[in-house]
Design an enzyme around this catalytic site. Structure first.
Site, short mmCIF file in Angstrom:
data_model
loop_
_atom_site.label_atom_id
_atom_site.label_comp_id
_atom_site.label_asym_id
_atom_site.label_seq_id
_atom_site.Cartn_x
_atom_site.Cartn_y
_atom_site.Cartn_z
CG PHE A 1 -1.99 0.99 1.22
CD1 PHE A 1 -3.12 0.81 0.44
CD2 PHE A 1 -1.89 2.14 1.99
CE1 PHE A 1 -4.13 1.76 0.43
CE2 PHE A 1 -2.90 3.09 1.98
CZ PHE A 1 -4.02 2.90 1.20
CG ASP B 1 -0.21 -2.28 7.30
OD1 ASP B 1 -1.30 -2.61 7.79
OD2 ASP B 1 -0.01 -1.18 6.75
CE1 TYR C 1 -9.49 2.78 6.42
CE2 TYR C 1 -8.69 4.06 8.28
CZ TYR C 1 -8.53 3.59 6.98
OH TYR C 1 -7.41 3.93 6.28
CE LYS C 2 -7.95 -0.26 4.81
NZ LYS C 2 -6.52 -0.19 4.65
NE ARG D 1 -9.82 -3.03 -2.79
CZ ARG D 1 -9.32 -2.36 -1.76
NH1 ARG D 1 -8.14 -2.70 -1.28
NH2 ARG D 1 -9.96 -1.35 -1.23
C1 PLP Z 1 -5.87 0.96 4.51
C2 PLP Z 1 -4.40 0.84 4.69
C3 PLP Z 1 -3.68 1.83 5.35
C4 PLP Z 1 -4.39 3.07 5.80
O1 PLP Z 1 -3.57 3.97 6.41
P1 PLP Z 1 -4.22 5.29 7.04
O2 PLP Z 1 -3.11 5.92 7.75
O3 PLP Z 1 -5.37 4.87 7.89
O4 PLP Z 1 -4.73 6.13 5.90
C5 PLP Z 1 -2.33 1.62 5.55
N1 PLP Z 1 -1.71 0.51 5.10
C6 PLP Z 1 -2.40 -0.45 4.43
C7 PLP Z 1 -1.69 -1.67 3.97
C8 PLP Z 1 -3.75 -0.31 4.20
O5 PLP Z 1 -4.42 -1.23 3.52
#
Ligand code: PLP
Length: 422
Positions: free
Chosen positions: A130, A199, A222-223, A381
């Site tokens: 990401f 992560d 939030y996921k 997705r």
């Molecule tokens: C959704 C996600 C994030 C989100 O990071 P924020 O700081 O909440 O914007 C980070 N890393 C991964 C791998 C994600 O999927």
């Protein structure tokens, strides 16, 4: 051919099915919307609105500043952290809830860099990780004279050598859903003499996670934890590291007052709080924390129905059903499975690539009430959250997808207009 009725039968027999009532889905259902994007923003828990209202009206409105003590605001991070700990294989007191995933990654990567003394100057991550993870790593690498090497998941093992300082990976890839074998990769990186950061954005709450011997982890609220838009994130460090930090007085770079050992002594010099609490920076977002806790409670509610193992079993069943239905009912429209075919190698999402129509096909599908998302350049997705996604939803979603493709309606110009969030 799988009939819709077979799916309805599977929902009847599903031990997790009753958990769907923990979510405020009536209006979504009435609208005819099928939500396959819980991997990006989890659904609203039914308890959240009342709980947030209670925090606003009673704890804030009446309790006012007394609520820091009387309503437990000061200990929210630990209390919610302990709940998350049970979902990721960590112990009580090992997880702090604070800030965003990005900010937490900055803190743990800083810690890992500080802990690697000597000749090793390489941080390795996946090219398709990401972007925020890569951006944070790039900045820290530049700041500390490290090299950030981006590799393909298949080529990872070749980089586990004596140059490697830190391996920083996302457990489940956000684009493809490909899942790393956490125990194997952690132990291989350790054998190479490196530290490992995981992560868990796409795994916490979606499957059993065993951080085990890993060094650091961060994750998203939030996921699959259903904490609401912008929910606070979490951070974990192995107790051997926090013990060493305690001994050596190590401070994380965002050394704010609420990560201080005694914030209300208001001393001019910083003294880090013991353990994971030093990873807290400033004042917790109490309203967001309240919503997050409601979200986590929906996952914990699966405990007496088989817990995360049952969630994982259903996740595999949902994703296998989706792949099978798409490949049988949407054959001939150039959709290519972009996720691993073996369920054991993927998380709770399925991605299909379409060389030219990824974006407009998803927009046309959303217009037909099936919400997934698009990830540039070519990925459609679909996320499956076992505590509220039904087998019949999967059938209906593929039914609508097959109509979008067969009719060619996705070629209408209106479906190619780009929004800011895809
Ligand atoms: C959704 C996600 C994030 C989100 O990071 P924020 O700081 O909440 O914007 C980070 N890393 C991964 C791998 C994600 O999927």
């Amino acid at each position: 051919m799988i009939a819709r009725n077979d799916c309805v039968e599977r929902d009847r027999a599903d031990p997790l099915a009753p958990l769907r009532s923990l979510f405020a889905l009536e209006r979504v259902d009435r609208q005819g919307t099928i939500y396959l994007d819980g991997n990006s923003l989890g659904v609203l828990p039914r308890a959240a609105a009342d709980r947030v209202r209670q925090v606003v009206e009673d704890e804030w409105g009446l309790g006012l500043i007394r609520s820091w003590n009387t309503a437990g605001w000061m200990t929210l991070s630990q209390r919610i952290g302990d709940k998350i700990a049970t979902l990721v294989g960590a112990g009580p007191g090992e997880v702090a809830v604070a800030d965003s995933t990005s900010a937490n990654l900055y803190k743990v990567l800083s810690a890992a860099i500080a802990m690697t003394a000597g000749a090793r100057k390489q941080v390795v991550s996946e090219r398709t990780n990401f972007p925020t993870d890569l951006y944070i790593a790039d900045t820290l690498a530049r700041e500390h004279g490290f090299e950030l090497a981006l590799v393909d998941a298949d080529g990872l093992d070749a980089h586990l050598d004596d140059r490697l300082a830190i391996l920083m990976l996302t457990h489940v890839n956000y684009r493809t859903g490909r899942m790393h074998d956490m125990a194997r990769v952690t132990s291989a990186a350790h054998d190479a003499g490196a530290l490992v950061i995981w992560d868990l954005a796409h795994s916490a709450g979606a499957m059993p996670v065993h951080l085990g011997d890993a060094d650091f982890a961060v994750g998203c609220g939030y996921k699959y934890l259903n904490g609401g838009p912008g929910a606070p994130a979490f951070v974990w460090a192995h107790p051997r590291h926090t013990a060493r930090m305690d001994r050596e007085g190590w401070r994380q770079p965002l050394s704010g007052w609420l990560g201080h050992a005694a914030p209300f002594e208001f001393t001019p010099d910083y003294r880090p709080a013991p353990g994971i609490a030093r990873f807290i920076c400033g004042t917790p977002p109490v309203l967001s924390m309240a919503a997050l806790e409601c979200g986590i409670d929906t996952v914990l509610a699966a405990a007496d129905r088989g817990g995360l193992d049952a969630i994982r079993r259903k996740s595999i069943a949902l994703t296998e059903l989706f792949v099978e239905l798409v490949e049988s009912r949407c054959a001939g429209y150039s959709l290519e499975l972009a996720s691993p075919r073996a369920a054991a190698d993927r998380g709770s999402q399925v991605s299909f690539a379409h060389a030219t129509g990824g974006y407009p096909i998803m927009q046309a599908l959303i217009a037909r009430g099936v919400i997934g998302d698009f990830r540039a350049p070519d990925i459609l997705r679909f996320g499956f959250t076992p505590i509220y996604t039904r087998f019949a939803d999967v059938w209906d979603a593929v039914d609508r997808l097959s109509h979008v493709l067969a009719s060619g309606e996705w070629r209408e110009p209106r479906f190619s207009v780009r929004s800011a969030v895809t």
